[in-house]
Design a protein around this motif. Sequence first.
Motif, short mmCIF file in Angstrom:
data_model
loop_
_atom_site.label_atom_id
_atom_site.label_comp_id
_atom_site.label_asym_id
_atom_site.label_seq_id
_atom_site.Cartn_x
_atom_site.Cartn_y
_atom_site.Cartn_z
N SER A 9 0.84 -1.21 0.00
CA SER A 9 0.00 0.00 0.00
C SER A 9 0.86 1.25 0.00
CB SER A 9 -0.97 0.00 1.18
OG SER A 9 -0.30 0.17 2.40
N ALA A 12 1.84 1.87 -3.51
CA ALA A 12 0.75 2.46 -4.28
C ALA A 12 0.60 3.94 -3.98
CB ALA A 12 -0.55 1.73 -3.98
N LEU A 13 0.99 4.35 -2.80
CA LEU A 13 0.85 5.74 -2.41
C LEU A 13 2.03 6.61 -2.85
CD1 LEU A 13 -0.48 5.18 1.22
CD2 LEU A 13 -1.80 5.69 -0.83
N SER A 16 1.52 9.83 -4.70
CA SER A 16 0.95 10.96 -3.97
C SER A 16 1.91 11.52 -2.94
CB SER A 16 -0.36 10.56 -3.31
OG SER A 16 -0.12 9.57 -2.32
N SER A 55 -5.70 6.62 -3.47
CA SER A 55 -4.91 6.05 -2.37
C SER A 55 -5.82 5.66 -1.22
CB SER A 55 -3.86 7.05 -1.89
OG SER A 55 -2.95 7.32 -2.91
N ARG A 56 -6.76 6.52 -0.91
CA ARG A 56 -7.71 6.23 0.17
C ARG A 56 -8.59 5.02 -0.18
NH1 ARG A 56 -9.30 12.48 1.08
NH2 ARG A 56 -7.49 13.04 2.35
N TYR A 58 -7.76 2.48 -2.27
CA TYR A 58 -7.03 1.22 -2.42
C TYR A 58 -6.26 0.77 -1.18
CZ TYR A 58 -8.19 0.46 -7.25
OH TYR A 58 -8.88 0.18 -8.40
N ALA A 59 -5.94 1.65 -0.27
CA ALA A 59 -5.18 1.26 0.92
C ALA A 59 -5.89 0.14 1.70
CB ALA A 59 -4.89 2.46 1.81
N ASN A 75 -2.29 -3.65 -6.31
CA ASN A 75 -1.31 -2.57 -6.45
C ASN A 75 -1.18 -2.13 -7.91
OD1 ASN A 75 0.71 -0.78 -5.44
ND2 ASN A 75 2.28 -2.20 -6.15
N GLN A 79 -2.06 1.59 -9.31
CA GLN A 79 -1.09 2.40 -10.01
C GLN A 79 -1.56 2.77 -11.41
OE1 GLN A 79 2.68 0.39 -9.70
NE2 GLN A 79 3.00 1.09 -7.61
N MET A 82 -3.99 5.52 -11.05
CA MET A 82 -3.31 6.76 -10.70
C MET A 82 -2.69 7.41 -11.94
SD MET A 82 -1.53 5.85 -7.07
CE MET A 82 -2.51 5.47 -5.64
#
Length: 122
Positions: A9, A12-13, A16, A55-56, A58-59, A75, A79, A82
Amino acid sequence: MKTLAICLSILALLLSLPLAQAQTDTAQPAAREVSYSEPKLQQFANAYRAIVELSREYAPKLKAAADIEEAEAINREAQGKMIEAIRSAGLTKEEYQQIAGSLKSDPALVEKVNKMLQKDQR
């Protein structure tokens, strides 16, 4: 497994992360100064906002993944979305990363983007 999901995670972030990091990392000496137009910065702010939302979203999915294969698939999906959000905002991934990188060494640019983000929230 939870540790692995948390690590994924975090990956993935990463798209951001630059703006948040730039807000706390303004002590670095300025690299080369780059000027961005207001529309380009607005595109960046729009992309950044979309990435934060993704992000919120998928986390929790990454944390709940049953195994590494599922976590990696989630993931990759995050991505991809994103990168699509960046394109939908009118930027390339490279342009987004360039602006994000500039934020690390330009407190005035950070302030300008933050104002755009705050203005758009109202």
